[in-house]
Write a protein that holds these residues in place. Structure first.
Motif, PDB file in Angstrom:
ATOM      1  N   GLY A 135       0.892  -1.250  -0.032  1.00  0.00           N
ATOM      2  CA  GLY A 135      -0.040  -0.090   0.172  1.00  0.00           C
ATOM      3  C   GLY A 135       0.897   1.102   0.062  1.00  0.00           C
ATOM      4  N   PRO A 136       0.192   2.699   0.042  1.00  0.00           N
ATOM      5  CA  PRO A 136       0.911   3.827   0.001  1.00  0.00           C
ATOM      6  C   PRO A 136       2.044   3.872   1.175  1.00  0.00           C
ATOM      7  CG  PRO A 136      -1.321   4.055  -0.148  1.00  0.00           C
ATOM      8  CD  PRO A 136      -1.260   2.581  -0.029  1.00  0.00           C
ATOM      9  N   ALA A 137       3.350   4.046   0.657  1.00  0.00           N
ATOM     10  CA  ALA A 137       4.308   4.127   1.780  1.00  0.00           C
ATOM     11  C   ALA A 137       4.108   5.226   2.596  1.00  0.00           C
ATOM     12  CB  ALA A 137       5.549   3.944   1.118  1.00  0.00           C
ATOM     13  N   VAL A 138       4.173   6.467   2.249  1.00  0.00           N
ATOM     14  CA  VAL A 138       4.024   7.280   3.218  1.00  0.00           C
ATOM     15  C   VAL A 138       3.009   7.224   4.103  1.00  0.00           C
ATOM     16  CG1 VAL A 138       3.758  10.175   3.312  1.00  0.00           C
ATOM     17  CG2 VAL A 138       5.115   8.971   1.379  1.00  0.00           C
ATOM     18  N   ASP A 139       1.838   6.895   3.736  1.00  0.00           N
ATOM     19  CA  ASP A 139       0.618   7.031   4.501  1.00  0.00           C
ATOM     20  C   ASP A 139       0.786   5.695   5.682  1.00  0.00           C
ATOM     21  OD1 ASP A 139      -0.642   8.886   3.203  1.00  0.00           O
ATOM     22  OD2 ASP A 139      -2.269   7.521   2.094  1.00  0.00           O
ATOM     23  N   ALA A 140       1.513   4.612   5.306  1.00  0.00           N
ATOM     24  CA  ALA A 140       1.457   3.511   6.147  1.00  0.00           C
ATOM     25  C   ALA A 140       2.693   4.119   7.366  1.00  0.00           C
ATOM     26  CB  ALA A 140       2.201   2.371   5.400  1.00  0.00           C
ATOM     27  N   VAL A 141       3.752   4.697   6.931  1.00  0.00           N
ATOM     28  CA  VAL A 141       4.641   5.161   7.743  1.00  0.00           C
ATOM     29  C   VAL A 141       4.155   6.230   8.889  1.00  0.00           C
ATOM     30  CG1 VAL A 141       6.930   5.987   8.174  1.00  0.00           C
ATOM     31  CG2 VAL A 141       6.693   4.417   6.347  1.00  0.00           C
ATOM     32  N   LEU A 142       3.433   6.978   8.074  1.00  0.00           N
ATOM     33  CA  LEU A 142       2.986   8.109   8.723  1.00  0.00           C
ATOM     34  C   LEU A 142       2.031   7.714  10.046  1.00  0.00           C
ATOM     35  CD1 LEU A 142       2.821  11.264   9.168  1.00  0.00           C
ATOM     36  CD2 LEU A 142       0.993  11.402   7.611  1.00  0.00           C
ATOM     37  N   ALA A 143       1.057   6.649   9.402  1.00  0.00           N
ATOM     38  CA  ALA A 143       0.249   6.116  10.321  1.00  0.00           C
ATOM     39  C   ALA A 143       0.789   5.499  11.805  1.00  0.00           C
ATOM     40  CB  ALA A 143      -0.803   5.005   9.794  1.00  0.00           C
ATOM     41  N   SER A 144       1.845   4.772  11.318  1.00  0.00           N
ATOM     42  CA  SER A 144       2.588   4.031  12.451  1.00  0.00           C
ATOM     43  C   SER A 144       3.283   5.244  13.360  1.00  0.00           C
ATOM     44  CB  SER A 144       3.837   3.274  11.963  1.00  0.00           C
ATOM     45  OG  SER A 144       4.540   2.258  12.537  1.00  0.00           O
ATOM     46  N   ALA A 145       3.490   6.309  12.829  1.00  0.00           N
ATOM     47  CA  ALA A 145       4.247   7.207  13.722  1.00  0.00           C
ATOM     48  C   ALA A 145       3.168   8.381  14.274  1.00  0.00           C
ATOM     49  CB  ALA A 145       5.241   7.984  12.987  1.00  0.00           C
ATOM     50  N   ALA A 146       1.829   8.043  14.120  1.00  0.00           N
ATOM     51  CA  ALA A 146       0.781   9.051  14.517  1.00  0.00           C
ATOM     52  C   ALA A 146       0.597   8.885  15.966  1.00  0.00           C
ATOM     53  CB  ALA A 146      -0.466   8.942  13.780  1.00  0.00           C
ATOM     54  N   ILE A 147       1.270   9.466  17.054  1.00  0.00           N
ATOM     55  CA  ILE A 147       1.232   9.338  18.390  1.00  0.00           C
ATOM     56  C   ILE A 147      -0.175   9.832  18.760  1.00  0.00           C
ATOM     57  CG2 ILE A 147       2.057  10.209  20.555  1.00  0.00           C
ATOM     58  CD1 ILE A 147       4.865  10.705  19.125  1.00  0.00           C
ATOM     59  N   PRO A 148      -1.029   9.058  19.564  1.00  0.00           N
ATOM     60  CA  PRO A 148      -2.564   9.471  19.541  1.00  0.00           C
ATOM     61  C   PRO A 148      -2.482  10.578  20.454  1.00  0.00           C
ATOM     62  CG  PRO A 148      -1.499   7.485  21.103  1.00  0.00           C
ATOM     63  CD  PRO A 148      -0.624   7.668  20.017  1.00  0.00           C
ATOM     64  N   GLY A 149      -3.276  11.429  19.947  1.00  0.00           N
ATOM     65  CA  GLY A 149      -3.625  12.624  20.669  1.00  0.00           C
ATOM     66  C   GLY A 149      -2.765  13.934  20.140  1.00  0.00           C
ATOM     67  N   VAL A 150      -1.669  13.428  19.852  1.00  0.00           N
ATOM     68  CA  VAL A 150      -0.556  14.389  19.338  1.00  0.00           C
ATOM     69  C   VAL A 150      -0.653  14.718  17.657  1.00  0.00           C
ATOM     70  CG1 VAL A 150       1.990  15.127  18.818  1.00  0.00           C
ATOM     71  CG2 VAL A 150       1.182  13.883  21.189  1.00  0.00           C
ATOM     72  N   PHE A 151      -0.702  13.590  16.938  1.00  0.00           N
ATOM     73  CA  PHE A 151      -0.828  13.795  15.652  1.00  0.00           C
ATOM     74  C   PHE A 151      -2.305  12.780  15.332  1.00  0.00           C
ATOM     75  CE2 PHE A 151       3.776  13.506  15.570  1.00  0.00           C
ATOM     76  CZ  PHE A 151       3.900  14.645  14.689  1.00  0.00           C
ATOM     77  N   ALA A 152      -2.930  13.542  14.117  1.00  0.00           N
ATOM     78  CA  ALA A 152      -4.169  12.836  13.681  1.00  0.00           C
ATOM     79  C   ALA A 152      -4.177  11.279  13.345  1.00  0.00           C
ATOM     80  CB  ALA A 152      -4.881  13.890  12.672  1.00  0.00           C
ATOM     81  N   PRO A 153      -4.943  10.533  13.373  1.00  0.00           N
ATOM     82  CA  PRO A 153      -4.865   9.183  12.932  1.00  0.00           C
ATOM     83  C   PRO A 153      -4.868   9.529  11.517  1.00  0.00           C
ATOM     84  CG  PRO A 153      -6.762   9.377  14.667  1.00  0.00           C
ATOM     85  CD  PRO A 153      -6.215  10.716  14.437  1.00  0.00           C
ATOM     86  N   VAL A 154      -4.483   8.534  10.564  1.00  0.00           N
ATOM     87  CA  VAL A 154      -4.298   8.536   9.243  1.00  0.00           C
ATOM     88  C   VAL A 154      -5.135   7.278   8.614  1.00  0.00           C
ATOM     89  CG1 VAL A 154      -2.856   8.018   7.291  1.00  0.00           C
ATOM     90  CG2 VAL A 154      -1.792   9.174   9.430  1.00  0.00           C
ATOM     91  N   GLU A 155      -6.027   7.690   7.730  1.00  0.00           N
ATOM     92  CA  GLU A 155      -6.993   6.740   7.097  1.00  0.00           C
ATOM     93  C   GLU A 155      -6.123   6.006   5.803  1.00  0.00           C
ATOM     94  OE1 GLU A 155     -11.122   6.741   4.704  1.00  0.00           O
ATOM     95  OE2 GLU A 155     -10.845   8.041   6.366  1.00  0.00           O
ATOM     96  N   VAL A 156      -6.238   4.618   6.095  1.00  0.00           N
ATOM     97  CA  VAL A 156      -5.607   3.753   5.036  1.00  0.00           C
ATOM     98  C   VAL A 156      -6.708   2.623   4.794  1.00  0.00           C
ATOM     99  CG1 VAL A 156      -3.667   2.013   4.664  1.00  0.00           C
ATOM    100  CG2 VAL A 156      -3.135   4.189   6.025  1.00  0.00           C
ATOM    101  N   ASP A 157      -7.295   2.399   3.604  1.00  0.00           N
ATOM    102  CA  ASP A 157      -8.170   1.533   3.087  1.00  0.00           C
ATOM    103  C   ASP A 157      -9.081   1.473   4.002  1.00  0.00           C
ATOM    104  OD1 ASP A 157      -6.413   0.389   1.136  1.00  0.00           O
ATOM    105  OD2 ASP A 157      -5.441  -1.052   2.445  1.00  0.00           O
ATOM    106  N   GLY A 158      -9.926   2.744   4.371  1.00  0.00           N
ATOM    107  CA  GLY A 158     -11.105   3.012   5.198  1.00  0.00           C
ATOM    108  C   GLY A 158     -11.019   3.002   6.591  1.00  0.00           C
ATOM    109  N   ARG A 159      -9.726   2.346   7.235  1.00  0.00           N
ATOM    110  CA  ARG A 159      -9.669   2.435   8.539  1.00  0.00           C
ATOM    111  C   ARG A 159      -8.734   3.386   9.174  1.00  0.00           C
ATOM    112  NH1 ARG A 159      -8.439  -4.157   9.533  1.00  0.00           N
ATOM    113  NH2 ARG A 159      -9.295  -3.677  11.600  1.00  0.00           N
TER     114      ARG A 159
END
Length: 301
Positions: A135-159
């Motif tokens: 899947g999209p590399a940037v979105d996947a890596v950004l989601a993995s680094a999205a510290i809760p409450g600090v960064f917004a969650p990232v939508e990937v494949d509807g999740r």
């Protein structure tokens, strides 16, 4: 034999992994696959898109040396206030972090990487731990680094996905599931030698998270030591630098490189299985009354 590198999260302490990577690449130790969480996913994506060489580690180190807190956690009073009153689910805009990732990942999709990369994320709704391998590399890596409450969650494949560290900060279990029988674990450790309390809500959040996840890692190492040949690289210890502090990357890299070289030399002259996971002792909460010794003795006092 299938060799995996497992890179943990740790925000600004991710610079520690650079020294570990350089020490490994100096010896010609390269991964067949990489599993990363949070900042470990960011570092993992960088090396996965390039040759596993010392030059690659040095290039990654130069990026870390140029980072400052404002490039990752920029001050934005309006966003912070909106999040505080409950109108938003995050305090920091993701733009800087997204641009940082996009600027250094050389492919569009995870499956295009030179070395297979698997990033760990957490589903916001279910709390489920997920492994993204395509899947999209940037979105996947950004989601993995999205510290809760600090960064917004990232939508990937509807999740909607957030920091994988919530579910599994150092995903040894995934490396085992992927068939790795030799696993090099690169932990970032934690600030075990603070002289004063972290100042500010974000600093306290990141410090507390690092304490929680590194101590869980110690448990996971014990759980999986019989499932594969585990080698745990030593994070610097004593270590007074907080995860929110990006101004000391050079120091962290050099200390980590020195410790990792000494540790790998130590492994060359011992066939003890216990020695391969001895640095895990540095991940247990402890205090320091005197300077810690370098390897061969795990540093606790």
């Amino acid at each position: 034999m299938t060799r995996a590198f497992v890179l943990s999260g740790g925000a600004g302490l991710g610079a520690i992994e650079v020294g570990m990577l350089q020490a490994l690449f100096e010896r010609g130790i390269a991964p067949d696959l990489i599993v990363g969480t949070s900042v470990g996913a960011i570092n993992g994506a960088f090396i996965a898109s390039r040759e596993p060489t010392v030059d690659t580690a040095l290039e990654l180190g130069e990026i870390w040396r140029g980072l400052r807190r404002g490039k990752v956690f920029p001050a934005n009073p309006l966003t912070g206030f909106i999040g505080f009153v409950g109108a938003s689910d995050h305090l920091v805009p993701e733009g800087n972090l997204r641009r940082l990732i996009a600027g250094h990942v050389q492919v569009q999709r995870l499956e295009q990487l030179r070395t297979p990369l698997h990033v760990i994320v957490t589903d916001v709704l279910t709390g489920q731990e997920l492994r993204l391998s395509e899947g999209p590399a940037v979105d996947a890596v950004l989601a993995s680094a999205a510290i809760p409450g600090v960064f917004a969650p990232v939508e990937v494949d509807g999740r909607r996905l957030m920091d994988g560290g919530v579910a599994n900060n150092t995903p040894i279990s995934h490396a085992v599931e992927l068939g790795a029988d030799e696993i090099y674990v690169l932990p970032t450790g934690f600030a075990c030698a603070l002289t004063k309390h972290p100042r500010g809500a974000l600093a306290m959040l990141l410090h507390a998270e690092s304490l929680l996840i590194q101590q869980r890692l110690h448990v996971e190492i014990e759980l999986y030591r019989d499932h594969a040949n585990l080698v745990v690289l030593p994070p610097p210890c004593p270590q007074p630098i907080q995860p929110i502090d990006f101004a000391h990357a050079g120091e962290l890299i050099e200390r980590s490189l020195t410790e990792s070289r000494a540790y790998l030399d130590f492994l060359d002259v011992t066939d003890s299985a216990a020695a391969a996971t001895a640095p895990a002792e540095r991940l247990i909460a402890h205090t320091h009354t005197q300077p810690a010794e370098s390897f061969a003795t795990p540093a606790r006092s």
